[in-house]
Scaffold this motif. Structure first.
Motif, PDB file in Angstrom:
ATOM      1  N   TYR A  65      26.189  64.016 -10.458  1.00  0.00           N
ATOM      2  CA  TYR A  65      27.184  65.011 -10.051  1.00  0.00           C
ATOM      3  C   TYR A  65      27.403  64.981  -8.534  1.00  0.00           C
ATOM      4  O   TYR A  65      28.545  65.077  -8.059  1.00  0.00           O
ATOM      5  CB  TYR A  65      26.740  66.403 -10.477  1.00  0.00           C
ATOM      6  N   ILE A  66      26.316  64.862  -7.782  1.00  0.00           N
ATOM      7  CA  ILE A  66      26.458  64.808  -6.320  1.00  0.00           C
ATOM      8  C   ILE A  66      27.190  63.546  -5.901  1.00  0.00           C
ATOM      9  O   ILE A  66      28.063  63.571  -5.018  1.00  0.00           O
ATOM     10  CB  ILE A  66      25.076  64.902  -5.637  1.00  0.00           C
ATOM     11  N   ASN A  67      26.898  62.449  -6.537  1.00  0.00           N
ATOM     12  CA  ASN A  67      27.606  61.207  -6.199  1.00  0.00           C
ATOM     13  C   ASN A  67      29.066  61.249  -6.644  1.00  0.00           C
ATOM     14  O   ASN A  67      29.915  60.585  -6.036  1.00  0.00           O
ATOM     15  CB  ASN A  67      26.881  60.008  -6.778  1.00  0.00           C
ATOM     16  N   ASN A  68      29.364  62.019  -7.685  1.00  0.00           N
ATOM     17  CA  ASN A  68      30.773  62.225  -8.030  1.00  0.00           C
ATOM     18  C   ASN A  68      31.512  62.898  -6.870  1.00  0.00           C
ATOM     19  O   ASN A  68      32.635  62.515  -6.516  1.00  0.00           O
ATOM     20  CB  ASN A  68      30.901  63.083  -9.282  1.00  0.00           C
ATOM     21  N   LEU A  69      30.877  63.920  -6.288  1.00  0.00           N
ATOM     22  CA  LEU A  69      31.476  64.598  -5.135  1.00  0.00           C
ATOM     23  C   LEU A  69      31.633  63.643  -3.961  1.00  0.00           C
ATOM     24  O   LEU A  69      32.664  63.626  -3.279  1.00  0.00           O
ATOM     25  CB  LEU A  69      30.608  65.793  -4.720  1.00  0.00           C
ATOM     26  N   ARG A  70      30.624  62.834  -3.733  1.00  0.00           N
ATOM     27  CA  ARG A  70      30.652  61.945  -2.573  1.00  0.00           C
ATOM     28  C   ARG A  70      31.612  60.766  -2.790  1.00  0.00           C
ATOM     29  O   ARG A  70      32.244  60.298  -1.839  1.00  0.00           O
ATOM     30  CB  ARG A  70      29.238  61.467  -2.249  1.00  0.00           C
ATOM     31  N   THR A  71      31.743  60.321  -4.002  1.00  0.00           N
ATOM     32  CA  THR A  71      32.721  59.272  -4.279  1.00  0.00           C
ATOM     33  C   THR A  71      34.133  59.775  -3.985  1.00  0.00           C
ATOM     34  O   THR A  71      34.954  59.064  -3.399  1.00  0.00           O
ATOM     35  CB  THR A  71      32.611  58.802  -5.733  1.00  0.00           C
ATOM     36  N   ARG A  72      34.409  61.003  -4.406  1.00  0.00           N
ATOM     37  CA  ARG A  72      35.710  61.578  -4.059  1.00  0.00           C
ATOM     38  C   ARG A  72      35.851  61.684  -2.548  1.00  0.00           C
ATOM     39  O   ARG A  72      36.900  61.351  -1.990  1.00  0.00           O
ATOM     40  CB  ARG A  72      35.894  62.951  -4.692  1.00  0.00           C
TER      41      ARG A  72
END
Length: 540
Positions: free
Chosen positions: A446-453
């Protein structure tokens, strides 16, 4: 679109009986016997299903509209009221959540209530602290009156159809949610406020009793769970109205902070309600920079509940108009306004959360730097500190706001009370703090989803499992949620608001920052309410 977008800014135009009743909303002992002075009665207003919906629109509209002493807010300090924009709920709330932290400072120390906020040095007569307190109770009183008028015995006696009755019951549940939200604001900021519901008798001799965080936490928990099935299913209500996901989001936020409020961890519960939202079909909007612009109402993938602002119909100098105009020395063609107010800036400590503050890598780094110094050498100087430009009154194509006023004075940007990005952060933090029902691998995703965005679809900003720590999450909450009125609450939860564990420029009134007494973790009950209600005791 929910009809409060069509309301005018001045509440004098809202000729509703309960607005007259609201003159006594701040609970002063001399104000409980006032009666309506206009000729429109509750019987007139609530005589049709449409009347109920229009009145509910005004309950929602109180989040975005302002008024003056003749419209039920005369207990808000005079120095706030004389500039109506200062009495806007969001501007008051935002100032207490952001100006007290590393994320924001305001240049004009002569503005009512500003002096001392960033320095964490205030009194019980501070105009902004008193203003938010009374504003929240003003909005609670709106909710209480609507709930009272939508009581089961009242609505079933009016000959409405079964379909209309079901809709009005849903309106009632939404008003209960909005009341719960305001009581959460009071619990979070003031800890031990007075407490009334629709059962409080108008004109009674008894004054409201004081509650405390333990009692208020239990009330909010039970109230939000009670209305959960009465609210519209997630993602099915009109834009700008609360649904089940809004209740879940508030529960997740309350549970995440339970150890602060009641000294009992509730991280498993925080995960439970975050997962309800995650399973309801929300997703991250693809472009972070589109979250806080003039056509952000289109982001129904991520928006959970917004305060709706409209440049034509909700004109005031608070809300997102404040966040659009406020950043210091930002050119009008960037902000989408007619010019800046020379006010809002951020500390070098907050800018330092970004390894590259240019915005070339992490697109969340939205700072205007031309002519601004990174170091906040002086607290009340408009050029000292970068100016965040997160709230811009432009559309995603760079055009004018959809309902742009000709003078470009007012904002069309809706403000997120709850959005999906916070839910991922809540889940991850609750997992790291020991909550059950989640796992670290999912939290990392989930955190990497935010950071990918944040990195425009690139995985170059992604982190590994060993990087996912509580300290990292606090920083990530700052990067993701800054200027969205979370920071004070987050810093308190991480024990970094008053302590020496984290210092920022001018914390404690010292250029390099210093710790302050932990009694600054909550705000004082306004002295004016203490003097009018002997049931109240001051916070420590």
């Amino acid at each position: 679109m929910f009809p409060y977008k069509k309301l005018k800014m001045n509440m004098q135009s809202l000729k509703m009986s309960f607005f007259s009743i609201l003159i006594m909303s701040a609970f002063g002992c001399t104000k409980l016997d006032l009666q309506p002075t206009n000729d429109l009665t509750a019987e007139d207003v609530y005589n049709s299903p449409l009347g109920y919906k229009q009145t509910l629109a005004k309950v929602y509209g109180a989040f975005a509209l302002t008024g003056n002493a003749t419209t039920g807010q005369q207990d808000i300090p005079a120095e706030i009221i004389k500039d109506e924009g200062n009495s806007d709920f969001l501007r008051l709330y935002w100032n207490l959540q952001e100006l007290t932290t590393d994320e924001a400072a305001w240049s004009w120390s002569s503005d009512a209530g500003i002096l001392g906020l960033h320095e964490l040095n205030w009194s019980s007569t501070n105009a902004i602290i008193s203003g938010l307190y009374y504003r929240s109770f003003f909005q609670i009183t709106l909710c209480n009156d609507f709930i009272r008028q939508a009581a089961e015995d009242k609505i079933t006696s009016k000959g409405f159809s079964d379909t209309d009755l079901q809709e009005i019951r849903r309106y009632r549940a939404e008003a209960r949610f909005l009341r719960a939200y305001q009581y959460w604001v009071l619990m979070d900021l003031y800890a031990n406020p007075p407490f009334v519901t629709e059962d409080f008798k108008l004109g009674a001799k008894d004054l409201p009793k004081q509650t405390n965080r333990n009692e208020l936490f239990s009330y909010l928990e039970s109230e939000l769970k009670a209305i959960e099935t009465e609210l519209a299913p997630a993602k099915t209500n009109e834009y700008g109205r609360a649904d089940q996901a809004a209740a879940w989001a508030l529960l997740s936020r309350i549970y995440l902070n339970a150890e602060v409020y009641i000294k009992i961890p509730k991280y498993t519960e925080a995960i439970t309600y975050a997962k309800k939202i995650i399973g309801a079909g929300y997703s991250l909007h693809g472009n972070y920079q589109e979250l806080t612009i003039a056509d952000n109402h289109l982001n129904t993938d991520e928006n959970i509940l917004m305060i709706n602002y409209d440049g034509t119909h909700t004109q005031n100098y608070g809300g997102t108009t404040y966040l659009m105009h406020g950043p210091a020395n930002v050119p009008a063609n960037i902000s989408g306004s007619n010019g800046d107010w020379g006010g809002l800036r951020t500390t070098q400590n907050f800018v330092g959360l970004f390894t590259d503050y240019s915005g070339n890598t992490d697109k969340r780094a939205l700072f205007y730097t031309t002519g601004q110094t990174l170091e906040m050498e002086e607290l009340y100087l408009s050029k000292a500190g970068f100016s965040p430009i997160k709230f811009r009154n432009k559309t995603r194509t760079g055009g004018d706001a959809p309902h742009q006023d000709p003078a470009k004075d007012f904002s069309d940007i809706d403000f997120p009370l709850f959005r999906f990005g916070e839910v991922y952060l809540n889940y991850a933090e609750a997992v790291l703090r020991g909550g059950n029902g989640g796992d670290k691998a999912t939290a990392l995703q989930y955190i990497n989803n935010l950071r990918t965005r944040a990195y425009a679809g690139s995985a170059t900003g992604n982190i590994g499992s060993s990087d996912l720590t509580l300290d990292f999450l606090l920083d990530e909450r700052g990067r993701e949620l800054y200027f969205e009125a979370h920071r004070r609450t987050d810093l308190i939860r991480f024990n970094k608001f008053t302590t020496a564990n984290y210092l920022w420029a001018w914390k404690g009134g010292v250029k390099a920052g210093t710790s302050v007494s932990n009694n600054r973790n909550i705000f004082p009950i306004p002295s004016s309410d203490l003097s009018s209600n002997p049931n109240l005791n001051q916070n420590p």
